[in-house]
Design an enzyme around this catalytic site. Structure first.
Site, mmCIF file in Angstrom:
data_model
loop_
_atom_site.group_PDB
_atom_site.id
_atom_site.type_symbol
_atom_site.label_atom_id
_atom_site.label_comp_id
_atom_site.label_asym_id
_atom_site.label_seq_id
_atom_site.Cartn_x
_atom_site.Cartn_y
_atom_site.Cartn_z
ATOM 1 C CB SER A 62 7.003 -3.660 -4.339
ATOM 2 O OG SER A 62 7.179 -4.210 -3.044
ATOM 3 C CE LYS A 65 7.665 -7.910 -4.500
ATOM 4 N NZ LYS A 65 7.998 -6.796 -3.610
ATOM 5 C CE1 TYR A 153 3.237 -7.760 -4.520
ATOM 6 C CE2 TYR A 153 4.081 -7.718 -2.281
ATOM 7 C CZ TYR A 153 4.108 -7.246 -3.578
ATOM 8 O OH TYR A 153 5.007 -6.263 -3.931
ATOM 9 C CG ASN A 155 7.432 -8.207 -0.174
ATOM 10 O OD1 ASN A 155 7.596 -7.355 -1.033
ATOM 11 N ND2 ASN A 155 6.403 -8.163 0.660
ATOM 12 C CG HIS A 288 4.523 -4.046 -9.025
ATOM 13 N ND1 HIS A 288 4.702 -3.784 -7.687
ATOM 14 C CD2 HIS A 288 4.406 -5.389 -9.123
ATOM 15 C CE1 HIS A 288 4.715 -4.931 -7.009
ATOM 16 N NE2 HIS A 288 4.526 -5.922 -7.864
ATOM 17 C CG ASP A 482 6.979 -4.296 3.669
ATOM 18 O OD1 ASP A 482 7.547 -3.267 3.272
ATOM 19 O OD2 ASP A 482 6.498 -5.146 2.907
#
Length: 525
Positions: A62, A65, A153, A155, A288, A482
């Site tokens: 992630s 992102k 949050y 994805n 992050h 995930d």
């Protein structure tokens, strides 16, 4: 500017393999635009004795992102020019649609599509194709709050951004990343590697810990936009050097994505353009993390000190905690509050607005809170108040008040009287979610309840169900496609006028308030 403590930093680096135990890891630090520390220890493949190096490419997950958002801003001065393309990607979504900015800031209200794979019958090690991702996203009929109201949050927000970029440019997403992000930053070997079945450089991720051992983790995801980039430590340190080199340019990509953002009501937001904004030990930090089964990563940047830290593991120890320890050592500060043991906080609560359970418990370092997928420990401020990392808890008049500032969310949760056991016979049967187009079956056998989900990805494994309070159950989902599984699904029983079970409301922090109506008796009944 703080003078760096190189000896303390070197010692903290030496401690990482023992404090965060696993097969291998890499860590590096950039100060004033120069790499001042880089380490690689252990093995990228324990079975084939393949050493981990600073050139080994690892999934940064992630962390991708913020690079997706940087690419978006590099291509389009005003990302909202892509908004007319969004209805084609969310054709079933009821108005109002989120804006492109809402996607960038995790304010869309859309439910996380990796959490929804559980309800769609996914097996943890199953295959999830590029087409599956788009199909699941396009099925969305709504979200768990109006766009711009809160942070959650998701994805899927960033997968949608990547699809918008592809459609607007007609270009391959990986080619665009290479040309406009990796090459200018001298990230020589970084690449988009969206198929997790084909890791670059033969690296292996591992599940487990020192108590149970480590086993290779299997994953069959295809993802991009929300994740998918693989990069070596040297690549990531080059990115941090690039951030420093462009620090004085207000139009630089990192300055643009790390600028202030807000919610619709004007409240400042702690997350935007794929970056968290935090104050740690008095320093403003952008950061992050990322995870895939068998991998964990984290990077942070302290602009005022021109300091960056990158940590990546091929196992699931906390890369965030490791990065914090390096920041603390380098700057001579303590990241996190002093520990104070909690007492009398063991309790179960229910958030009627979000339809989610809240657990609190005593912990040697404060109050242990279960609400989001991963439990967190909040340091005590007083006997009835705990606070940490954007969350404040307060017990008052028999209720639990929780202020989640980063989410623009205030929770008032009522106490729940716990049950040791409940007869689940009345729950057994088939249920249908019209919103998701999924179904579930509950079976109750000899005192134990189980559930299985069915949807576009098939029929998933049986999961355990446990009663918690009157008309409140939980489904444990500790393994999913995930890296951060939903953890616990709250199950709220809905009854008809005669007291019979007519349906359920199921949700977790990542995907809330999903209604299921009862459609039939259990199999074999």
């Amino acid at each position: 500017m703080t003078k760096l403590d190189l000896a303390a930093l070197d010692h903290a680096l030496n401690l990482l393999p023992g404090q965060h135990r696993g097969p291998a890891g890499v860590a590096g630090v950039v100060k004033d635009g120069q790499v001042i520390a880089r380490r690689a220890w252990g093995f990228a493949d324990m079975y084939r004795h393949l050493p981990m190096t600073t050139q080994t490419r690892l999934p940064i997950c992630s962390i991708s992102k913020h690079m997706t958002c940087a690419l978006l801003l590099d291509l389009f001065d005003d990302p909202e020019v892509l908004a007319p393309l969004l209805p084609d990607l969310l054709p079933n979504h009821a108005a109002p649609l989120p804006t492109v900015a809402h996607l960038c800031h995790n304010q869309s209200g859309l439910r996380d599509y990796w959490a929804l794979t559980v309800l769609h019958g996914a097996e943890p090690e199953g295959i999830f194709t590029e087409e599956d991702g788009l199909t699941l996203l396009t099925q969305a009929k709504g979200g768990h709050f109006p766009p711009g109201q809160h942070y959650a949050y998701c994805n899927g927000n960033f997968r949608l951004l990547a699809d918008l970029i592809r459609r607007a440019t007609g270009r391959d997403f990986g080619d665009l990343l290479r040309e406009r992000i990796f090459r200018p930053a001298n990230m020589a070997t970084a690449a988009l590697a969206p198929d997790t079945r084909k890791p670059l450089d033969d690296v292996v991720g591992y599940e487990g810990n020192d108590e149970v051992g480590f086993l290779p983790a299997k994953s069959g995801l295809h993802w991009f936009g929300d994740a998918g980039i693989s990069a070596s430590l040297d690549d990531m340190l080059a990115w941090e050097c690039h951030i420093d080199a462009t620090r004085d340019n207000p139009d630089s990509l990192y300055n643009r994505i790390s600028g202030p953002v807000s919610f619709t009501d004007g409240t400042p937001a702690a997350y935007g353009y794929g970056l968290r904004r935090d104050v740690l030990a008095g320093y403003g930090v952008t950061s992050h993390g990322g995870g895939l089964r068998g991998f964990c990563s984290f990077r942070l940047h302290v602009a005022a000190e021109r300091l960056s830290v990158v940590v990546i593991f091929n196992h699931e120890a906390s890369a965030m905690r490791a990065a914090w320890s390096l920041m603390g050592a380098a700057l001579g500060c303590r990241v996190g509050e002093p520990a104070l043991a909690a007492s009398g906080w063991n309790g179960l609560w229910f958030d009627d607005e979000q339809k989610l359970l809240v657990r609190t418990g005593d912990h040697p370092a404060g109050v242990r809170l279960h609400y989001a997928p991963s439990p967190t420990v909040l340091p005590l401020l007083s006997g009835d108040v705990a606070q940490g990392y954007g969350i404040e808890l307060c017990r008052e008049d028999g209720v639990l008040r929780m202020d989640r500032k980063a989410e623009n969310l205030r929770v008032v949760a009522r106490a729940v009287t716990p049950l040791d056991w409940a007869d689940g016979t009345e729950l057994a049967g088939h249920y249908q979610s019209d919103e998701l187009g999924t179904s579930l079956e509950i079976r109750f056998r000899d005192g134990a309840a189980y559930v299985t989900f069915t949807g576009m990805l098939g029929t998933g494994p049986m999961e355990r169900m446990y009663p918690l309070g009157r008309d409140l159950w939980t489904i444990t989902s500790r393994r999913a496609m995930d890296a951060a599984p939903p953890g616990e699904w709250t199950v709220l029983i809905e009854r008809d006028g005669e007291g019979g079970v007519r349906g359920l409301v199921i949700g977790c922090w990542l995907a809330r308030k999903i209604s299921y109506r009862r459609t039939g008796a259990p199999s074999g009944a």
